[in-house]
Design a protein around this motif. Structure first.
Motif, PDB file in Angstrom:
ATOM      1  N   SER A 164      -4.563   0.951   9.218  1.00 25.21           N
ATOM      2  CA  SER A 164      -3.852  -0.094   8.478  1.00 25.21           C
ATOM      3  C   SER A 164      -2.414  -0.236   8.959  1.00 25.21           C
ATOM      4  O   SER A 164      -1.922  -1.339   9.162  1.00 25.21           O
ATOM      5  CB  SER A 164      -3.865   0.191   6.971  1.00 25.21           C
ATOM      6  OG  SER A 164      -5.091  -0.165   6.404  1.00 25.21           O
TER       7      SER A 164
ATOM      8  N   GLN B 136       0.868  -1.173   0.000  1.00 25.85           N
ATOM      9  CA  GLN B 136       0.000   0.000   0.000  1.00 25.85           C
ATOM     10  C   GLN B 136       0.903   1.219   0.000  1.00 25.85           C
ATOM     11  O   GLN B 136       1.805   1.313   0.827  1.00 25.85           O
ATOM     12  CB  GLN B 136      -0.871   0.050   1.249  1.00 25.85           C
ATOM     13  CG  GLN B 136      -1.846  -1.084   1.386  1.00 25.85           C
ATOM     14  CD  GLN B 136      -2.745  -0.926   2.610  1.00 25.85           C
ATOM     15  OE1 GLN B 136      -2.335  -0.390   3.624  1.00 25.85           O
ATOM     16  NE2 GLN B 136      -3.969  -1.399   2.496  1.00 25.85           N
TER      17      GLN B 136
ATOM     18  N   LYS C 248      -8.137   5.705   8.265  1.00 25.54           N
ATOM     19  CA  LYS C 248      -8.077   4.315   7.790  1.00 25.54           C
ATOM     20  C   LYS C 248      -6.657   3.910   7.429  1.00 25.54           C
ATOM     21  O   LYS C 248      -6.243   2.773   7.645  1.00 25.54           O
ATOM     22  CB  LYS C 248      -9.022   4.104   6.606  1.00 25.54           C
ATOM     23  CG  LYS C 248     -10.476   4.244   6.992  1.00 25.54           C
ATOM     24  CD  LYS C 248     -10.852   3.240   8.072  1.00 25.54           C
ATOM     25  CE  LYS C 248     -12.309   3.354   8.460  1.00 25.54           C
ATOM     26  NZ  LYS C 248     -12.662   2.421   9.531  1.00 25.54           N
ATOM     27  N   TRP C 249      -5.895   4.855   6.872  1.00 20.73           N
ATOM     28  CA  TRP C 249      -4.495   4.543   6.564  1.00 20.73           C
ATOM     29  C   TRP C 249      -3.733   4.320   7.868  1.00 20.73           C
ATOM     30  O   TRP C 249      -2.962   3.381   7.996  1.00 20.73           O
ATOM     31  CB  TRP C 249      -3.885   5.660   5.733  1.00 20.73           C
ATOM     32  CG  TRP C 249      -2.533   5.345   5.153  1.00 20.73           C
ATOM     33  CD1 TRP C 249      -1.970   4.117   4.968  1.00 20.73           C
ATOM     34  CD2 TRP C 249      -1.579   6.283   4.670  1.00 20.73           C
ATOM     35  NE1 TRP C 249      -0.728   4.230   4.394  1.00 20.73           N
ATOM     36  CE2 TRP C 249      -0.470   5.555   4.203  1.00 20.73           C
ATOM     37  CE3 TRP C 249      -1.561   7.666   4.575  1.00 20.73           C
ATOM     38  CZ2 TRP C 249       0.648   6.169   3.652  1.00 20.73           C
ATOM     39  CZ3 TRP C 249      -0.454   8.275   4.028  1.00 20.73           C
ATOM     40  CH2 TRP C 249       0.642   7.543   3.571  1.00 20.73           C
TER      41      TRP C 249
ATOM     42  N   CYS D 177     -10.571   2.828   0.238  1.00 19.06           N
ATOM     43  CA  CYS D 177     -10.325   3.215  -1.157  1.00 19.06           C
ATOM     44  C   CYS D 177     -11.404   2.671  -2.074  1.00 19.06           C
ATOM     45  O   CYS D 177     -11.937   3.398  -2.922  1.00 19.06           O
ATOM     46  CB  CYS D 177      -8.951   2.725  -1.604  1.00 19.06           C
ATOM     47  SG  CYS D 177      -7.585   3.620  -0.842  1.00 19.06           S
TER      48      CYS D 177
ATOM     49  N   LEU E 191      -7.490   0.459   4.931  1.00 17.76           N
ATOM     50  CA  LEU E 191      -7.237   1.384   3.822  1.00 17.76           C
ATOM     51  C   LEU E 191      -7.817   0.846   2.523  1.00 17.76           C
ATOM     52  O   LEU E 191      -8.436   1.589   1.757  1.00 17.76           O
ATOM     53  CB  LEU E 191      -5.745   1.666   3.655  1.00 17.76           C
ATOM     54  CG  LEU E 191      -5.403   2.633   2.518  1.00 17.76           C
ATOM     55  CD1 LEU E 191      -6.054   3.996   2.724  1.00 17.76           C
ATOM     56  CD2 LEU E 191      -3.899   2.769   2.364  1.00 17.76           C
TER      57      LEU E 191
ATOM     58  N   ALA F  42      -8.884  10.069   4.278  1.00 18.50           N
ATOM     59  CA  ALA F  42      -8.313   8.714   4.285  1.00 18.50           C
ATOM     60  C   ALA F  42      -7.364   8.464   5.454  1.00 18.50           C
ATOM     61  O   ALA F  42      -7.055   7.308   5.768  1.00 18.50           O
ATOM     62  CB  ALA F  42      -7.567   8.466   2.978  1.00 18.50           C
TER      63      ALA F  42
END
Length: 189
Positions: free
Chosen positions: A167, A103, A163-164, A180, A176, A160
């Protein structure tokens, strides 16, 4: 910096991200051409995100070019961009990691219909072709290079960030990846 915990992180991560981005001297970042100016700004962004994730999660994401080639760290989220690096010719910056799959946050300049452009995408390994991973890009921000607005790129990434962060903190691709797929436009490979 106060530690941020995964369970109650959304507001804290967004606030920390906004505070980190506010330390970037946007008005003072200059370049001989649009690509140089924009890539310097994005280097500032990527360096601060790298630092935030390292200090809050203990995870050091991989940066290309290497973070200490891009700049030098002076503490308290203070990075000085390396003026010796040729940002005029730099086509791409990448900040990412790999757990089950790669990622990465990628910013890249490109040419489309005789127009120089810049985009910010999450590049996620989602499929395999002939046993090799295939990255799929999810668009966060895209504009003409000359019309680039740093605040719009920050705003696009902000949603984002929780969530990133999740992750990275949990070493799981799912938060993530799910974000997305549910919220961003897939722009191809």
């Amino acid at each position: 910096m106060c530690p941020i915990h995964v369970n109650d992180m959304s507001d804290e991560i967004v606030s920390a991200f906004e505070a980190d981005m506010a330390t970037i001297p946007v008005a003072r970042v200059a370049g001989e051409n649009d690509n140089e100016r924009v890539m310097k700004l994005m280097a500032h962004m990527f360096l601060r995100v790298w630092t935030r994730f390292a200090t809050e999660t203990g995870q050091k994401l991989t940066m290309t070019p290497f973070q200490y080639s891009l700049g030098s760290y002076h503490g308290q989220m203070n990075w000085v961009v390396n003026e010796a690096l040729n940002f005029r010719e730099l086509p791409q910056l990448e900040l990412g990691t790999k757990y089950a799959r790669r990622q990465a946050l990628v910013t890249e300049s490109y040419r489309q219909k005789d127009e120089d452009r810049i985009r910010l995408v999450f590049s996620l390994d989602e499929e395999e072709v002939r046993g090799k991973p295939l990255a799929v890009n999810y668009l966060l921000y895209d504009s003409k290079l000359k019309d680039f607005k740093f605040d719009k790129a920050v705003e696009a990434l902000k949603a984002a960030m929780p969530k990133w962060f999740e992750s990275v903190a949990t070493k799981s691709d799912a938060p993530l990846s799910d974000f997305c797929k549910e919220n961003l436009e897939c722009t191809g490979v």
